[in-house]
Scaffold this active site. Structure first.
Site, mmCIF file in Angstrom:
data_model
loop_
_atom_site.group_PDB
_atom_site.id
_atom_site.type_symbol
_atom_site.label_atom_id
_atom_site.label_comp_id
_atom_site.label_asym_id
_atom_site.label_seq_id
_atom_site.Cartn_x
_atom_site.Cartn_y
_atom_site.Cartn_z
ATOM 1 N N ASP A 1 0.657 -0.916 0.218
ATOM 2 C CA ASP A 1 0.146 0.301 -0.121
ATOM 3 C C ASP A 1 0.872 1.493 0.298
ATOM 4 O O ASP A 1 2.185 1.201 0.370
ATOM 5 C CB ASP A 1 -1.364 -0.038 1.372
ATOM 6 C CG ASP A 1 -2.206 0.962 0.885
ATOM 7 O OD1 ASP A 1 -3.118 0.773 1.111
ATOM 8 O OD2 ASP A 1 -2.267 1.626 0.620
ATOM 9 N N SER B 1 -15.296 -3.970 -10.703
ATOM 10 C CA SER B 1 -16.118 -3.369 -10.354
ATOM 11 C C SER B 1 -18.166 -3.354 -10.763
ATOM 12 O O SER B 1 -17.725 -3.497 -12.415
ATOM 13 C CB SER B 1 -16.110 -1.426 -9.750
ATOM 14 O OG SER B 1 -17.735 -0.533 -9.418
ATOM 15 N N TYR C 1 -13.219 6.174 -13.371
ATOM 16 C CA TYR C 1 -13.547 5.000 -12.330
ATOM 17 C C TYR C 1 -14.700 4.055 -13.321
ATOM 18 O O TYR C 1 -13.446 3.089 -13.785
ATOM 19 C CB TYR C 1 -14.183 5.409 -11.024
ATOM 20 C CG TYR C 1 -14.362 4.017 -10.401
ATOM 21 C CD1 TYR C 1 -13.035 4.060 -9.479
ATOM 22 C CD2 TYR C 1 -15.135 3.146 -9.935
ATOM 23 C CE1 TYR C 1 -13.758 2.486 -8.350
ATOM 24 C CE2 TYR C 1 -15.297 2.573 -9.597
ATOM 25 C CZ TYR C 1 -14.452 2.172 -8.668
ATOM 26 O OH TYR C 1 -14.649 0.971 -7.852
ATOM 27 N N LYS D 1 -12.416 0.500 -14.458
ATOM 28 C CA LYS D 1 -12.862 -0.781 -13.853
ATOM 29 C C LYS D 1 -13.132 -1.851 -15.199
ATOM 30 O O LYS D 1 -12.912 -2.820 -14.971
ATOM 31 C CB LYS D 1 -13.724 -1.018 -12.505
ATOM 32 C CG LYS D 1 -13.365 -0.353 -12.090
ATOM 33 C CD LYS D 1 -12.435 -1.263 -11.187
ATOM 34 C CE LYS D 1 -12.542 -0.572 -10.210
ATOM 35 N NZ LYS D 1 -10.566 -1.733 -9.227
ATOM 36 N N VAL E 1 -19.763 -2.036 -0.659
ATOM 37 C CA VAL E 1 -18.701 -2.194 0.384
ATOM 38 C C VAL E 1 -18.333 -1.885 1.688
ATOM 39 O O VAL E 1 -17.765 -0.692 1.083
ATOM 40 C CB VAL E 1 -17.308 -3.448 0.080
ATOM 41 C CG1 VAL E 1 -16.778 -3.819 1.010
ATOM 42 C CG2 VAL E 1 -18.026 -3.973 -1.128
ATOM 43 N N THR F 1 -16.498 0.879 2.799
ATOM 44 C CA THR F 1 -15.380 1.096 3.218
ATOM 45 C C THR F 1 -14.956 2.548 2.856
ATOM 46 O O THR F 1 -16.247 3.347 2.377
ATOM 47 C CB THR F 1 -14.392 0.590 1.931
ATOM 48 O OG1 THR F 1 -14.593 0.811 0.917
ATOM 49 C CG2 THR F 1 -14.622 -1.042 2.246
HETATM 50 N N1 LIG Z 1 -15.891 -0.353 -1.592
HETATM 51 C C1 LIG Z 1 -16.833 -0.594 -2.482
HETATM 52 O O1 LIG Z 1 -17.855 0.118 -3.014
HETATM 53 C C2 LIG Z 1 -16.268 -1.576 -4.030
HETATM 54 C C3 LIG Z 1 -17.022 -1.457 -4.655
HETATM 55 C C4 LIG Z 1 -16.377 -1.865 -5.905
HETATM 56 C C5 LIG Z 1 -15.444 -2.362 -6.063
HETATM 57 N N2 LIG Z 1 -14.876 -1.818 -5.287
HETATM 58 C C6 LIG Z 1 -12.931 -2.168 -5.342
HETATM 59 O O2 LIG Z 1 -12.183 -2.806 -4.593
HETATM 60 C C7 LIG Z 1 -10.967 -2.416 -4.690
HETATM 61 C C8 LIG Z 1 -10.149 -1.946 -3.036
HETATM 62 O O3 LIG Z 1 -11.635 -0.878 -2.614
HETATM 63 P P1 LIG Z 1 -12.066 -0.800 -1.086
HETATM 64 O O4 LIG Z 1 -13.116 -0.750 -1.160
HETATM 65 O O5 LIG Z 1 -11.390 -1.627 -0.104
HETATM 66 O O6 LIG Z 1 -10.787 1.008 -0.909
HETATM 67 P P2 LIG Z 1 -10.338 1.405 0.205
HETATM 68 O O7 LIG Z 1 -10.062 3.240 -0.523
HETATM 69 O O8 LIG Z 1 -10.598 1.971 1.341
HETATM 70 O O9 LIG Z 1 -8.984 1.274 0.010
HETATM 71 C C9 LIG Z 1 -8.245 1.340 -1.490
HETATM 72 C C10 LIG Z 1 -6.424 0.724 -0.612
HETATM 73 O O10 LIG Z 1 -5.738 1.281 -1.752
HETATM 74 C C11 LIG Z 1 -4.354 2.157 -1.494
HETATM 75 N N3 LIG Z 1 -3.797 3.007 -2.781
HETATM 76 C C12 LIG Z 1 -4.228 3.684 -3.394
HETATM 77 N N4 LIG Z 1 -3.437 4.246 -4.201
HETATM 78 C C13 LIG Z 1 -2.429 3.441 -4.273
HETATM 79 C C14 LIG Z 1 -1.162 3.273 -5.035
HETATM 80 N N5 LIG Z 1 -1.184 3.766 -6.085
HETATM 81 N N6 LIG Z 1 -0.438 2.353 -4.951
HETATM 82 C C15 LIG Z 1 -0.799 1.534 -3.531
HETATM 83 N N7 LIG Z 1 -1.771 1.741 -2.850
HETATM 84 C C16 LIG Z 1 -3.130 2.646 -3.073
HETATM 85 C C17 LIG Z 1 -5.442 3.341 -0.718
HETATM 86 O O11 LIG Z 1 -3.900 3.464 0.139
HETATM 87 C C18 LIG Z 1 -5.943 1.898 0.412
HETATM 88 O O12 LIG Z 1 -5.509 1.620 1.415
HETATM 89 C C19 LIG Z 1 -11.044 -1.825 -5.298
HETATM 90 O O13 LIG Z 1 -9.695 -2.142 -6.531
HETATM 91 C C20 LIG Z 1 -11.537 -1.174 -5.596
HETATM 92 O O14 LIG Z 1 -12.316 -0.795 -7.121
HETATM 93 C C21 LIG Z 1 -14.540 -1.579 -3.998
#
Ligand SMILES: NC(=O)c1ccc[n+]([C@@H]2O[C@H](COP(=O)([O-])OP(=O)(O)OC[C@H]3O[C@@H](n4cnc5c(N)ncnc54)[C@H](O)[C@@H]3O)[C@@H](O)[C@H]2O)c1
Length: 267
Positions: free
Chosen positions: A48, A156, A169, A173, A202, A204
């Site tokens: 991260d 996503s 975004y 995806k 989710v 988050t």
């Molecule tokens: N939360 C949702 O509802 C949801 C829905 C569909 C898909 N997703 C996907 O799930 C995955 C995780 O999302 P999340 O909800 O846990 O998000 P989040 O924002 O909680 O976590 C993302 C993490 O990625 C890290 N990050 C960002 N840029 C970075 C970089 N350049 N290098 C290394 N790390 C980096 C951030 O520091 C963070 O810890 C993502 O790919 C997101 O697109 C999430």
């Protein structure tokens, strides 16, 4: 990239327990995935922008992972920077045979095309798409050396159906979905499965950011109905990923797997 913490090393592929590289490991889903895969017996190399030195979530994650799998580590690296990715993957493959990669790192911005400036577009694609490419590019030779394995790329629902103001975004995806399909074909003969996971809402930081941009209260990242009527807890997504990377899912590759609580079933 900051130096790896004590215990982590780079070098030729090691023997010992298999290693899973999890990007975005300090985030909501990545953290849950790291803990779930550690519970399945994998040693974790979390990546991260926030590393193990972080006094908050990432540092706490590193400590929890070490309790379950002592050789685990959390590395500070930006997935959009090739040299940092190469170093992080080398460290992961130095801990033990790298068999598993879960690409969770991503960023979300909330604009339509006309209001997305070029720098914003480039940054979203640099992290979400190029980051996935760079991690896979560095990891595939190690997975081959380990005799095969599994890559799960987080896509996503917005790759397939979307809401207003997610231009960069949603496009990123969609690209992750296409890239995963391509890699599944290219690496099938190497015993490497590549699974794009279509995730719904989710609970988050990312979904809270999206809710705020839409003027919705936290916990309501998407307007409208959802089949299960709630968001997922990150652990529920991690459970799916735990299955996908396991031998139980040995016939699953390339085609999208959906974990969306039924969101895409609604018109
Ligand atoms: N939360 C949702 O509802 C949801 C829905 C569909 C898909 N997703 C996907 O799930 C995955 C995780 O999302 P999340 O909800 O846990 O998000 P989040 O924002 O909680 O976590 C993302 C993490 O990625 C890290 N990050 C960002 N840029 C970075 C970089 N350049 N290098 C290394 N790390 C980096 C951030 O520091 C963070 O810890 C993502 O790919 C997101 O697109 C999430």
């Amino acid at each position: 990239m900051t130096p790896p913490e004590a215990g982590a090393r780079s070098g030729p592929p090691a023997s010992g327990p298999p290693v899973a590289l999890v990007t975005g490991a300090a985030g909501g889903i990545g953290r849950a995935v790291a803990l779930a895969l550690a519970a399945q017996g994998l040693t974790i190399a979390g990546v991260d922008t926030v590393g193990a030195a972080d006094p908050g979530g990432a540092g706490d994650l590193a400590a929890r992972l070490r309790d379950q799998a002592p050789a685990s580590t959390v590395l500070a690296a930006d997935v959009s920077v090739a040299a940092e990715v190469e170093q992080a993957v080398a460290v992961a493959a130095g801990i033990g045979p790298l068999t598993t990669v879960v690409n969770c790192a991503a960023i979300l911005t909330c604009h339509d095309v006309a209001t997305t400036d070029e720098a914003e577009w480039d940054r979203v694609f640099a992290v979400n798409v190029k980051g996935t490419y760079l991690v896979c590019r560095a990891a595939v030779p190690r997975l081959r050396a380990a005799g095969g394995g599994c890559i799960v790329n987080l896509s996503s629902v917005h790759a397939l159906a979307t809401v207003p103001q997610l231009a960069a975004y949603a496009a990123s995806k969609g690209a992750v979905l296409a890239l995963s399909r391509q890699m599944a074909i290219d690496y099938a003969a190497d015993g490497i499965r590549v699974v794009p996971l279509i995730v719904g809402s989710v609970d988050t930081e990312m979904s809270r950011q999206h809710a705020a941009a839409q003027g919705l209260p936290p916990g309501h990242a998407e307007p409208g109905d959802r089949s299960l009527g709630r968001m997922a807890d990150p652990a529920e997504v991690a459970d799916v990923i735990g299955f996908l990377v396991s031998d139980q899912a040995r016939f699953v590759t390339g085609s999208p797997v959906v974990a969306d609580g039924g969101m895409l079933t609604h018109l």
